[in-house]
Design a protein around this motif. Structure first.
Motif, PDB file in Angstrom:
ATOM      1  N   SER A   3       0.833  -1.204   0.000  1.00 54.63           N
ATOM      2  CA  SER A   3       0.000   0.000   0.000  1.00 54.63           C
ATOM      3  C   SER A   3       0.871   1.259   0.000  1.00 54.63           C
ATOM      4  N   ALA A   4       0.224   2.390  -0.300  1.00 54.56           N
ATOM      5  CA  ALA A   4       0.934   3.671  -0.295  1.00 54.56           C
ATOM      6  C   ALA A   4       1.470   3.965   1.103  1.00 54.56           C
ATOM      7  N   LEU A   5       0.732   3.586   2.138  1.00 55.20           N
ATOM      8  CA  LEU A   5       1.199   3.812   3.512  1.00 55.20           C
ATOM      9  C   LEU A   5       2.444   2.989   3.795  1.00 55.20           C
ATOM     10  N   ASP A   6       2.456   1.722   3.371  1.00 54.34           N
ATOM     11  CA  ASP A   6       3.650   0.881   3.551  1.00 54.34           C
ATOM     12  C   ASP A   6       4.859   1.509   2.860  1.00 54.34           C
ATOM     13  N   ALA A   7       4.644   1.997   1.647  1.00 57.10           N
ATOM     14  CA  ALA A   7       5.739   2.627   0.905  1.00 57.10           C
ATOM     15  C   ALA A   7       6.231   3.864   1.632  1.00 57.10           C
ATOM     16  N   SER A   8       5.320   4.675   2.160  1.00 55.87           N
ATOM     17  CA  SER A   8       5.713   5.900   2.869  1.00 55.87           C
ATOM     18  C   SER A   8       6.536   5.576   4.107  1.00 55.87           C
ATOM     19  N   VAL A   9       6.145   4.560   4.843  1.00 54.44           N
ATOM     20  CA  VAL A   9       6.885   4.159   6.052  1.00 54.44           C
ATOM     21  C   VAL A   9       8.267   3.648   5.667  1.00 54.44           C
ATOM     22  N   ARG A  10       8.325   2.799   4.646  1.00 55.84           N
ATOM     23  CA  ARG A  10       9.612   2.251   4.194  1.00 55.84           C
ATOM     24  C   ARG A  10      10.537   3.361   3.716  1.00 55.84           C
ATOM     25  N   GLN A  11      10.013   4.300   2.941  1.00 56.45           N
ATOM     26  CA  GLN A  11      10.825   5.401   2.445  1.00 56.45           C
ATOM     27  C   GLN A  11      11.375   6.244   3.591  1.00 56.45           C
ATOM     28  N   ALA A  12      10.543   6.569   4.570  1.00 57.19           N
ATOM     29  CA  ALA A  12      10.983   7.409   5.694  1.00 57.19           C
ATOM     30  C   ALA A  12      12.073   6.726   6.501  1.00 57.19           C
ATOM     31  N   ARG A  13      12.053   5.415   6.570  1.00 58.88           N
ATOM     32  CA  ARG A  13      13.043   4.675   7.371  1.00 58.88           C
ATOM     33  C   ARG A  13      14.403   4.547   6.689  1.00 58.88           C
ATOM     34  N   THR A  14      14.502   4.881   5.418  1.00 61.20           N
ATOM     35  CA  THR A  14      15.783   4.700   4.725  1.00 61.20           C
ATOM     36  C   THR A  14      16.889   5.566   5.309  1.00 61.20           C
ATOM     37  N   VAL A  15      16.544   6.650   5.980  1.00 56.49           N
ATOM     38  CA  VAL A  15      17.578   7.505   6.566  1.00 56.49           C
ATOM     39  C   VAL A  15      17.929   7.080   7.991  1.00 56.49           C
ATOM     40  N   ASP A  16      17.268   6.055   8.511  1.00 56.54           N
ATOM     41  CA  ASP A  16      17.563   5.591   9.871  1.00 56.54           C
ATOM     42  C   ASP A  16      18.939   4.942   9.979  1.00 56.54           C
ATOM     43  N   SER A  17      19.402   4.326   8.918  1.00 56.55           N
ATOM     44  CA  SER A  17      20.692   3.652   8.929  1.00 56.55           C
ATOM     45  C   SER A  17      21.633   4.381   7.975  1.00 56.55           C
ATOM     46  N   ALA A  18      22.627   5.036   8.539  1.00 54.42           N
ATOM     47  CA  ALA A  18      23.575   5.778   7.713  1.00 54.42           C
ATOM     48  C   ALA A  18      25.017   5.334   7.956  1.00 54.42           C
ATOM     49  N   SER A  19      25.206   4.242   8.709  1.00 58.56           N
ATOM     50  CA  SER A  19      26.570   3.815   9.048  1.00 58.56           C
ATOM     51  C   SER A  19      27.368   3.387   7.822  1.00 58.56           C
ATOM     52  N   HIS A  20      26.715   2.994   6.745  1.00 55.56           N
ATOM     53  CA  HIS A  20      27.411   2.563   5.535  1.00 55.56           C
ATOM     54  C   HIS A  20      27.862   3.742   4.678  1.00 55.56           C
TER      55      HIS A  20
END
Length: 145
Positions: A3-20
């Motif tokens: 769903s669009a909501l699932d995509a929005s949550v997944r997209q927002a979380r991409t900045v949670d991990s920046a160690s790489h």
């Protein structure tokens, strides 16, 4: 299908991990999100001088073992949205093709876009105005087999 909501949550979380990342994320909040699907990176070795002539003179071309690379990258953008908003149906997806090479500025690798072509008139105009990128409208479709 997500769903669009699932995509929005997944997209927002991409900045949670920046160690790489070799460099920290920009200080400000992200403003826009999109997902790339059915992506291919197609590259051809090119004489560095041939590509260098197409770049601004102050921009250093990046090479690998003395070879420059020209890339064509076709993909579909889906779930495009502004921060805090859901994707807008019929405006949040478009096929895209970009022609690129690689550069390095102040020790940081980057991408130089010769052109970015997309089928959505709305997306092309918005991207040209907001991001000052060389977008052009193109008649194109994607078909998955």
């Amino acid at each position: 299908m997500r769903s669009a909501l699932d995509a929005s949550v997944r997209q927002a979380r991409t900045v949670d991990s920046a160690s790489h990342r070799a460099w920290p994320l920009p200080a400000g909040p992200w403003a826009q999100a999109q997902t790339w699907v059915d992506l291919a990176f197609l590259h051809w070795p090119v004489d560095p001088e041939a590509l260098r002539r197409l770049l601004p003179p102050e921009l250093p071309l990046d090479t690998y073992d003395g070879t420059a690379w020209l890339g064509l990258v076709p993909f579909r953008i889906t779930d495009m949205r502004m921060r805090g908003l859901p994707p807008v149906p019929r405006l949040s997806a478009t096929p895209e093709l970009n022609a690129r090479t690689y550069v390095t500025v102040d020790g940081k690798p980057g991408v130089w876009f010769f052109t970015l072509d997309a089928s959505s008139r709305w997306f092309v105009e918005a991207a040209k105005r907001l991001y000052r990128l060389p977008y052009e409208r193109a008649r194109m479709t994607c078909e998955r087999r």
